[in-house]
Structure formats: structure tokens, C-alpha cells
Write an enzyme that holds these catalytic residues in place. Structure first.
Site, PDB file in Angstrom:
ATOM      1  CB  VAL A   1      49.634  12.666  38.367  1.00 23.20           C
ATOM      2  CG1 VAL A   1      50.836  11.992  37.724  1.00 23.20           C
ATOM      3  CG2 VAL A   1      48.687  13.221  37.307  1.00 23.20           C
ATOM      4  CG  ASP A   2      52.380  13.419  42.448  1.00 16.68           C
ATOM      5  OD1 ASP A   2      52.485  13.468  41.203  1.00 16.68           O
ATOM      6  OD2 ASP A   2      52.662  14.374  43.183  1.00 16.68           O
TER       7      ASP A   2
ATOM      8  CG  HIS B   1      50.744  18.175  36.856  1.00 21.70           C
ATOM      9  ND1 HIS B   1      50.506  17.366  35.757  1.00 21.70           N
ATOM     10  CD2 HIS B   1      52.009  17.919  37.240  1.00 21.70           C
ATOM     11  CE1 HIS B   1      51.611  16.682  35.481  1.00 21.70           C
ATOM     12  NE2 HIS B   1      52.535  16.988  36.362  1.00 21.70           N
ATOM     13  CB  CYS B   2      50.851  17.345  42.083  1.00 23.77           C
ATOM     14  SG  CYS B   2      52.240  18.253  41.353  1.00 23.77           S
ATOM     15  CB  ILE B   3      46.389  15.818  44.224  1.00 23.56           C
ATOM     16  CG1 ILE B   3      47.015  16.990  44.986  1.00 23.56           C
ATOM     17  CG2 ILE B   3      45.667  14.883  45.185  1.00 23.56           C
ATOM     18  CD1 ILE B   3      48.047  16.583  46.002  1.00 23.56           C
TER      19      ILE B   3
END
Length: 439
Positions: A278-279, A274-276
Site C-alpha cells: 500500500v505505502d 497491510h503496509c508494503i
């Protein structure tokens, strides 16, 4: 502290505080269980009725929490899950653990945060602490969440308290779990910070206070952008070295012998989770607000987004060398999860690879012991429903190519190496053979 803050602080200290968690996924469920195991009453909120029903049965649906852990807290009465958001007023502290994806234009989609904050605002009562955990751009807590909470006339410190504390979950990491990872906390006021530090201090080994929610939000982005940039760097090196006839993994093995100044990252088929993925785009979007271009960050995003296409291109060329076209070829994907030894498929490059192969006319199947059924994905809504096939010699021999996406442990890679006509290896699992192509 005023009287309202002191009352909440006392309830935190004697563990009579009631914690509400909105979003019972990969972040919210482990965090909630940590509070329940610390002797705190937990109310979990989710719009997914199947998750709420599974919790009531004591059945965990994520790897970070066992069914035994979950059942123990449900049976003790400390943990109750519900879809009834009208019960948010029962919680003394409400933690928002909802998704923060990007839209089709790689711009922040804060609809889940907005809806969660609106749910809290409808039942907001005097003395509640609200803490956002979702990864987002600096300013979200102050500019989005706070105005929603105060739209009905509530005032910070007088009526409620507000903080931001980013999640630091790493699915599949057996060494560092929720209760073993320091927690960064930024408060919208000194009392908010003190209360949030006390609350999180019940379940983590160390709390790290920063001066504001913006700093805490930037901290989370920085941690993940660091990984994203280094993943992009090593993937770009892989493509360059491949054209030069150099094995990037041999280079990395040699470079890793340096005892200082080098941190190893390994190439792969693209980024996931989810994070890498998107951030970097959250920061790049926010930077434009102050007329800055996050060129380095955006470049890393571009490299990583293009990796699935590079992998498919390597497969195309390998099939061409065998006088076969992608159209009509049967391709078996090894691994659907975004990283090894987890069941988390969010933003996995496997879905983009499958989508591209299907568009080119290939017949696609997959094997993943952690993902028995390919879930519906927001980014790839048109993919057909697929089930993981059994990994047998006959199944491998029946396909034209095996494409290794996720290097789960426990998979019989020797059987695959013996049985496959062609293997495209994106993880460096297989030793060099005539039927192995590195990608």
C-alpha cells in the site's frame, strides 16, 4: 506547558491516564495490551462486535497477543472493549489504529481515518491527546485529522493535543514486539509532542522525537518503501536470471557472503501484508500534488503487483510440459497467509493467485495451518469460501500441482516432495528434483 497540558502530563506520569484505542486489530490490540500491562486503564473501540465479544471472553484472535495475556488484563479491570464510541470522552488519550488501504485505482482510501476522527470529534473534550498511528501520506494529520477535530471550535493546545506516531508492527517477529521497538513521534505543537512522548514512553524502550507529524508520516513510508523497492528488485532479478538459466537463490547465497554493502532480500510470489503493498502508492499519489512523479517507487509497485501473474504463468508452462492444461487441473496452494508463521492474510498474493487460477478454470484448494478458513477479502470479494485441507500423502497425490506460496515452518515438505507430481516453488524451500519448478 499551560495548565491543561500540565494536568495531562501529571496523569501520564502517575499512570492514572485513561487510554482509548480505536481499531483492535494487528496494531491496536498489541498496543493496547502494552498499556494495560504497564498499569494503565485501557478502553478499546471497534465496530466489529465479534472482536469485542472475544475480548470480553479473554480470547485473542491475533498471534501477537496470547489469550492468557488478554484474559489477565480483562479480569484485572484494566482493559474493556466496546462498540460504543460515545464513551470516547472517558479517554484522556485516543490512539487511532485503523486501516488505510488503497482503492481500485491504487489511490489512498482514508475513509477509516476520517470516520475515526469524526467519532473523536463528536465527544472531544478539553485536555484530550489524539494520536494517529495508521500508515499514511505526509500531511494526513495536519490536513485531514486536525480540521475534523477543530470543526466544532476546538483549538490546538488550548482544548486538545495532536500527534502522529506510526505503528511498527511485524507480525510473527518473535524478536521485536510492540514493547521492544522504538517509537517515532511527531507532534502538531511542542506541547503535543511532549505529551505524546511521555505517553508512549510508558510502554516502549525509546521514543524518537521528530519535528512534525509530516516527518513522522514520511518516516513510516520510507521504512516500508525501502522494503518494497528491494523486494521488487530481487523479484525482477529472479525473472531475468531464470531466463538466463541462473538460480537467483544461489546468487543471493553467494552475494550474502560479502560483509558490507549488501543486504539480502529473497524473492517470492508477490508482496503482502497491510503496509508494503500500500505505502508506495500513498507516496506516489502525494508526490503528484507537488508535480513530482515517483517513478522509482511506482516501478517497484508495478513489478510486485505483476508477480502473481508470473507465478501462474510458470505453473501453466509446467502443466503444459506434462500435457495438461490449467482448465480442469487441481491445484493445491501451500500457504494463504502473506508471510510465514503468521495468521495474517491481508493482501496475500495467494488470493490473487487463487483468483487467476479459478478464472482459468482450475480447481483450487489450500493448506495453511495458521488460516483454517479463507476470510472474505475486500480486494477479492468473489472468491468462494474455502477451508484448509489436511495435508496427507493422499491429498497431495490427488492434485495435479502443488504451488508453494507461503513457507510456514512445521509443514512436512518431504512428504510433499515425495507425493506431488508437480511442485511450483516460489520460496526456494525444495531441493532440485524432476518434479520441482522454481518460480
Amino acid at each position: 506547558m499551560n495548565e491543561v497540558a500540565e494536568d495531562l502530563r501529571r496523569r501520564i506520569e502517575d499512570r492514572s491516564v485513561v487510554v482509548g484505542v480505536i481499531g483492535l486489530g494487528y496494531v491496536g490490540l498489541p498496543l493496547g495490551i502494552a498499556f494495560a500491562e504497564a498499569g494503565v486503564r485501557l478502553l478499546g473501540f471497534d465496530v466489529d462486535e465479534s472482536k469485542v465479544a472475544a475480548i470480553a471472553r479473554g480470547e485473542s484472535y491475533i498471534g501477537a497477543v496470547t489469550s492468557a495475556q488478554l484474559a489477565a488484563q480483562v479480569e484485572s479491570g484494566r482493559f474493556e472493549a466496546t462498540t460504543g464510541f460515545d464513551r470516547l470522552a472517558e479517554a484522556d488519550a485516543v490512539l487511532l489504529c485503523v486501516p488505510t488501504p488503497v482503492d481500485d485505482h491504487f489511490e489512498p482510501d482514508l475513509s477509516y481515518v476520517r470516520k475515526a476522527a469524526e467519532q473523536v470529534a463528536r465527544t472531544l473534550r478539553k485536555g484530550q491527546l489524539v494520536s494517529l498511528e495508521s500508515t499514511t501520506y505526509p500531511g494526513t494529520t495536519d490536513e485531514l485529522v486536525r480540521p475534523i477535530l477543530e470543526a466544532g471550535g476546538s483549538v490546538l493546545d488550548r482544548d486538545y493535543f495532536l500527534a502522529y506516531s506510526p505503528e511498527r508492527e511485524d507480525p510473527g517477529n518473535q524478536e521485536f514486539r510492540t514493547t521492544q521497538i522504538p517509537k517515532v513521534v511527531g507532534g502538531a505543537s511542542p506541547d503535543s509532542l511532549a505529551l505524546a512522548l511521555a505517553l508512549y514512553g510508558l510502554v516502549v524502550p525509546r521514543t524518537v522525537a521528530v519535528s512534525s507529524p509530516r516527518v513522522a508520516e514520511a518516516t513510516k513510508l520510507t521504512e516500508n518503501i525501502f522494503r518494497a523497492v528491494n523486494i521488487a528488485l530481487v523479484n525482477e532479478l529472479k525473472m531475468i536470471y531464470d531466463d538466463l538459466g541462473i538460480d537467483v537463490r544461489e546468487v543471493l547465497d553467494a552475494a550474502s557472503t560479502k560483509p558490507f554493502g549488501f543486504m539480502r532480500f529473497d524473492p517470492g510470489p508477490g508482496w503482502g501484508g497491510h503496509c508494503i503493498p500500500v505505502d508506495p502508492f500513498y507516496l506516489a499519489w502525494k508526490a503528484r500534488e507537488v508535480r513530482r512523479n515517483a517513478r522509482f517507487v511506482e516501478l517497484a509497485g508495478t513489478v510486485n503487483v505483476e508477480m502473481p501473474r508470473y507465478v501462474v504463468g510458470k505453473l501453466q508452462r509446467a502443466l503444459n510440459d506434462r500435457r495438461k492444461s490449467v482448465r480442469g487441473s487441481r491445484v493445491l496452494l501451500l500457504g494463504l497467509a502473506y508471510k510465514k508463521n503468521v495468521s495474517d492474510p491481508r493482501e496475500s498474493p495467494a488470493f490473487e493467485i487463487a483468483d487467476q487460477l479459478l478464472e482459468l478454470g482450475a480447481e483450487v484448494s489450500y493448506h495453511d495451518p495458521f488460516v483454517p478458513v479463507a476470510p472474505a477479502m475486500r480486494s477479492w470479494p468473489d472468491l468462494p469460501t474455502m477451508h484448509s485441507i489436511d495435508l496427507t500423502a493422499e491429498a497431495v497425490e490427488a492434485v495435479d500441482a502443488v504451488l508453494l506460496v507461503t513457507d510456514h515452518e512445521g509443514v512436512d515438505y518431504e512428504l510433499i516432495a515425495r507425493s506431488a507430481d508437480l511442485i511450483v516453488d516460489t520460496r526456494g524451500v525444495f531441493e532440485r528434483r524432476d518434479n520441482i519448478v522454481s518460480a
